[in-house]
Design a protein around this motif. Structure first.
Motif, PDB file in Angstrom:
ATOM      1  N   THR A 136       0.837  -1.202   0.000  1.00 22.26           N
ATOM      2  CA  THR A 136       0.000   0.000   0.000  1.00 22.26           C
ATOM      3  C   THR A 136       0.868   1.247   0.000  1.00 22.26           C
ATOM      4  N   THR A 137       0.327   2.301  -0.593  1.00 16.56           N
ATOM      5  CA  THR A 137       0.970   3.615  -0.543  1.00 16.56           C
ATOM      6  C   THR A 137       0.397   4.480   0.566  1.00 16.56           C
ATOM      7  N   ASP A 138      -0.654   4.028   1.237  1.00 13.90           N
ATOM      8  CA  ASP A 138      -1.305   4.819   2.290  1.00 13.90           C
ATOM      9  C   ASP A 138      -1.647   3.910   3.467  1.00 13.90           C
ATOM     10  N   PRO A 139      -0.682   3.609   4.308  1.00 14.18           N
ATOM     11  CA  PRO A 139      -0.953   2.688   5.425  1.00 14.18           C
ATOM     12  C   PRO A 139      -1.910   3.264   6.458  1.00 14.18           C
ATOM     13  N   GLN A 140      -2.139   4.592   6.439  1.00 12.36           N
ATOM     14  CA  GLN A 140      -3.044   5.182   7.420  1.00 12.36           C
ATOM     15  C   GLN A 140      -4.482   4.696   7.234  1.00 12.36           C
ATOM     16  N   LYS A 141      -4.810   4.265   6.024  1.00 17.46           N
ATOM     17  CA  LYS A 141      -6.171   3.807   5.752  1.00 17.46           C
ATOM     18  C   LYS A 141      -6.363   2.318   5.999  1.00 17.46           C
ATOM     19  N   VAL A 142      -5.315   1.642   6.377  1.00 15.23           N
ATOM     20  CA  VAL A 142      -5.424   0.209   6.673  1.00 15.23           C
ATOM     21  C   VAL A 142      -5.848   0.058   8.126  1.00 15.23           C
ATOM     22  N   PRO A 143      -6.877  -0.726   8.417  1.00 12.51           N
ATOM     23  CA  PRO A 143      -7.327  -0.874   9.811  1.00 12.51           C
ATOM     24  C   PRO A 143      -6.229  -1.419  10.712  1.00 12.51           C
ATOM     25  N   ALA A 144      -6.290  -0.993  11.955  1.00  7.40           N
ATOM     26  CA  ALA A 144      -5.288  -1.448  12.925  1.00  7.40           C
ATOM     27  C   ALA A 144      -5.359  -2.944  13.131  1.00  7.40           C
ATOM     28  N   THR A 145      -6.526  -3.546  12.964  1.00  4.69           N
ATOM     29  CA  THR A 145      -6.646  -5.003  13.115  1.00  4.69           C
ATOM     30  C   THR A 145      -5.866  -5.753  12.045  1.00  4.69           C
ATOM     31  N   VAL A 146      -5.720  -5.144  10.880  1.00  3.92           N
ATOM     32  CA  VAL A 146      -4.919  -5.758   9.820  1.00  3.92           C
ATOM     33  C   VAL A 146      -3.442  -5.505  10.067  1.00  3.92           C
ATOM     34  N   LEU A 147      -3.097  -4.279  10.486  1.00  5.87           N
ATOM     35  CA  LEU A 147      -1.697  -3.957  10.741  1.00  5.87           C
ATOM     36  C   LEU A 147      -1.104  -4.842  11.826  1.00  5.87           C
ATOM     37  N   SER A 148      -1.901  -5.160  12.831  1.00  9.60           N
ATOM     38  CA  SER A 148      -1.375  -5.955  13.944  1.00  9.60           C
ATOM     39  C   SER A 148      -1.110  -7.400  13.551  1.00  9.60           C
ATOM     40  N   ARG A 149      -1.640  -7.864  12.428  1.00  9.15           N
ATOM     41  CA  ARG A 149      -1.449  -9.246  11.992  1.00  9.15           C
ATOM     42  C   ARG A 149      -0.300  -9.402  11.006  1.00  9.15           C
ATOM     43  N   CYS A 150       0.379  -8.303  10.669  1.00  7.62           N
ATOM     44  CA  CYS A 150       1.409  -8.347   9.629  1.00  7.62           C
ATOM     45  C   CYS A 150       2.744  -7.846  10.155  1.00  7.62           C
ATOM     46  N   LEU A 151       3.811  -8.296   9.510  1.00  8.48           N
ATOM     47  CA  LEU A 151       5.121  -7.665   9.665  1.00  8.48           C
ATOM     48  C   LEU A 151       5.187  -6.493   8.687  1.00  8.48           C
ATOM     49  N   GLN A 152       5.394  -5.302   9.221  1.00 15.03           N
ATOM     50  CA  GLN A 152       5.336  -4.105   8.381  1.00 15.03           C
ATOM     51  C   GLN A 152       6.740  -3.620   8.041  1.00 15.03           C
ATOM     52  N   PHE A 153       6.981  -3.360   6.755  1.00 11.61           N
ATOM     53  CA  PHE A 153       8.244  -2.823   6.265  1.00 11.61           C
ATOM     54  C   PHE A 153       7.954  -1.531   5.500  1.00 11.61           C
TER      55      PHE A 153
END
Length: 727
Positions: A161-178
């Motif tokens: 994604t180019t806009d991680p602010q629009k990704v729900p926190a429930t999805v962010l918490s399940r991924c390794l973010q780079f």
């Protein structure tokens, strides 16, 4: 065979060929080598920085079988096995790419998740890449949460994604973010040079630098611009061709403008704008190039030698950096950045550009000048430090004019901070002062006929912090008392009390005289002027040096040659009284700054100066008065360049000569003015405000109301000195 664009032809096939993202390469490489594999990865970053490329390399690393077909998970995919070749070609059955921008509904995600229950057909892992994942609907995100949290062991999710602010926190918490970073222009330039070298295309280094800057950190954009530049230049990439293609402004235009600013050359600025108009170059492009140039100049000034030695523009930047002081470079950079946003609001872009450039010329930063300027000069370019004043509390008491029965306006002086306030046992003489103290000088000036109601000279610490240097201050109200009388409290300050306490205040006014007299006896500092008015035999008027006990009789007057009314009857000196002051300057009496403050007040009372001339007089500091010169010479220091114009100086000189009744000459030099009439007025206003607030806070009636009504409070900003309310 059809042509393959450079961005696709030179897509990195493995982590070793990937440039600009070493932190991601290191993390993924170590995870693959140690077999510590997560089930979901999220790659974020601007366009063209390698999100999809890294996802494909990761899919190849997970499913590579090696050239012999026996390989396992590796950080270095071979690129020749069937899995590597099919993933690069986009036809691998167990590698699925989903564009969430066009497949954002819950139905598309549900179909994808329905296939996840089946094991891979030929691969080791089934990999789902969801690009632009932030475009998915909330329902689609909710549908994939459970599978994303606990997927089958053979399933890997890769989200981009180019806009991680629009990704729900429930999805962010399940991924390794780079987070993939925008690439530096130097990195892009080196990669472009390598690509064009493989393509056997001639390219000028300056042209590649322009493309790298225009790419704004995106390698894909840089390669696309390179394709365009190759086509524009018929197989060659030249600086002139790239500038023409991009509409970029030549660095020489920006350098000439900066050099003209350093030389204060307005004609050169206008000529540069005319040249840009003839070439059809955009005004915004010039400001962008100037911002880049000024940034490099500031870097060179702060860290000499920090510029890239291989950059052909490094030497001109170093030469320009030596022409401007560091503070002025910072100011020009700020004005250029703000000017880019104002271009769209101007009648046309070139008139907006002219205004931005004239602003650069008209407002150099404050600082010490390299030399003085006479009344007919405008000063040289600033070469010194900034002179910023930070506000502090000014505790110095100020002289004031008081009236008594049958007496004329007299001076009640003030001790300067740090002077002794000791009094002899008899209590009939004024405060002890060293010879030449400011208080004594002011009393002597009063005996010579000079109006003496000007504010006291602050100390050096208070002077430098009473008001911003660029602020235009009105003349201080005359006649402000050094210590306000608390007898008629409403005459000293105005208090607004909350409604619940206002009724009690109204009902408790049966005996205002008794209450106020008692309040005056208990208020510290409220009677200082009255008690200290008993001067010495010489007739000098003493100022309030320290809080003392007031006489119980409210009608007691000052004694001595300069006796006046009690402090409660202190009145501001009227303009008519100021105009009746002797029309001559003090000859050898007092410090130059005191003499200048007195004559400025007389000119203001007479109305002989106005507009910019008035501002020049208020913002000027008198540093010397030459009595031996013919005509009488006043040497002033003025900080703001726009006030030091010959026309304003001549008008001030004529007004001063008319008031003094003798020829005078004013010499104006550039520099930081520390002791000006405007600063003294600001110090006096701050002192009066602080004294009024203190009297209100210590008043017994106010204290009683506050104690009786717990919710009552003094409204902030409602307390004003009596002299301020009269203005």
């Amino acid at each position: 065979m059809s042509y393959v664009v450079l961005a696709r032809k030179y897509r990195p096939p493995n982590f070793g060929a990937l440039v600009g993202q070493p932190h991601v390469v290191q993390a993924l490489g170590n995870a693959l080598r140690q077999q510590r594999l997560h089930h979901a990865y999220l790659f974020t970053g601007t366009r063209g920085v390698g999100k999809t490329t890294i996802a494909r390399i990761l899919a190849k690393s997970l499913n590579c079988t090696g050239p012999d077909g026996r390989g396992g998970i590796t950080a270095e995919p071979c690129g020749v096995c069937e899995a590597c070749r099919d993933i690069d070609a986009g036809r691998y059955v167990d590698y699925v790419e989903l564009d969430a921008a066009s497949n954002r509904g819950v139905d598309e995600i549900s179909r994808l998740l329905d296939q996840s229950v089946y094991k891979p057909v030929v691969a080791r892992f089934k990999v789902y890449l969801i690009d632009e994942v932030h475009m998915l609907s909330n329902t689609a995100f909710n549908a994939m949460l459970k599978t994303l949290e606990e997927p089958p062991p053979y399933l890997k999710f890769v989200l981009a994604t180019t806009d991680p602010q629009k990704v729900p926190a429930t999805v962010l918490s399940r991924c390794l973010q780079f987070n993939l970073r925008p690439m530096a222009p130097e990195t892009i330039r080196e990669h472009l040079a390598d690509v064009l070298g493989r393509e056997a295309i001639d390219a000028e280094p300056a042209a590649l630098t322009l493309i790298a800057r225009a790419a704004r950190g995106s390698m894909r954009d840089a390669l696309s611009l390179t394709d365009q530049a190759v086509a524009f230049g018929a197989g060659a990439v030249s600086e002139e061709g790239v500038r023409q293609m991009l509409g970029a402004v030549d660095r020489g235009h920006a350098a000439r403008i900066v050099a003209a600013l350093a030389a204060r050359d307005g004609a050169g600025l206008v000529a540069a704008v005319d040249a840009l108009r003839e070439l059809g170059l955009a005004a915004d492009a010039l400001l962008e190039e100037m911002a880049t140039l000024l940034q490099q100049m500031a870097l060179q000034q702060a860290v000499p030698g920090a510029l890239d030695a291989d950059d052909p523009d490094a030497a001109p930047v170093a030469e320009l950096a030596a022409l401007l002081p560091a503070d002025e470079t910072q100011l020009l950079y700020s004005i250029v950045l703000h000017g880019r946003t104002e271009i769209a609001l101007a009648p046309d872009e070139y008139s907006g550009l002219v205004m931005v450039l004239l602003r650069l010329l008209a407002f150099p930063p404050a600082g010490a000048a390299t030399g003085g300027a006479s009344a007919g000069s405008t000063g040289s370019p600033r070469q010194g430090r900034d002179a910023a004043a930070s506000p502090v509390a000014v505790a110095a008491a100020a002289p004031r004019a008081v009236k008594g029965p049958g007496s004329s306006d007299v001076l009640a002086g003030a001790l300067p901070p740090g002077a002794s306030s000791a009094r002899p046992a008899g209590g009939t003489s004024g405060p002890l002062e060293a010879p030449g103290a400011p208080g004594r000088d002011r009393r002597e000036a009063a005996r010579s006929g000079v109006e003496a109601d000007a504010p006291a000279l602050p100390t050096s610490a208070a002077r430098s912090a009473t008001a911003p240097l660029g602020a235009a201050e009105p003349p201080a109200p005359r006649g402000a008392g050094a210590a306000l009388d608390a007898r008629p409290l409403r005459a000293a300050a105005t208090v607004l009390v909350e409604p619940r306490a206002r009724a009690a205040a109204t009902s408790s006014e049966e005996a205002p005289g008794d209450r106020m007299a008692s309040a005056r006896d208990r208020a510290p500092g409220a009677s200082g002027a009255s008690d200290e008015g008993s001067g010495s035999d010489s007739g000098s008027a003493a100022g309030p040096a320290a809080p003392t006990t007031a006489p119980s009789d409210p009608g007691q007057h000052l004694s001595g040659d300069h006796a006046g009314a009690d402090p409660g009857s202190a009145e501001p000196m009227s303009d008519a009284a100021a105009a009746r002051a002797p029309a001559r300057a003090p000859d050898g009496i007092g410090a130059p700054a005191d003499r200048w403050d007195a004559v400025v007040r007389r000119m203001l009372a007479a109305g002989s100066i106005g507009a910019l001339v008035r501002e020049l007089a208020l913002q000027a500091e008198c540093i010397a008065v030459d009595e031996s010169a013919s005509p009488l010479r006043w040497q002033l220091r003025v900080e703001r360049e726009m006030l030091r114009t010959p026309a304003q100086c001549e008008r001030l000189q004529s007004a001063l000569a008319e008031m003094l009744g003798r020829p005078v000459r004013i010499d104006v030099e550039a520099g930081v003015a520390e002791d000006t009439p405007a600063r003294r007025a600001a110090a006096e206003r701050a002192r009066r405000q602080s004294e009024a607030e203190r009297l209100i806070a210590e008043d017994p009636l106010v204290k009683a109301l506050m104690a009786q009504y717990k919710t009552a409070r003094i409204v902030p900003g409602s307390v004003k000195p009596h002299s301020t309310l009269q203005e």
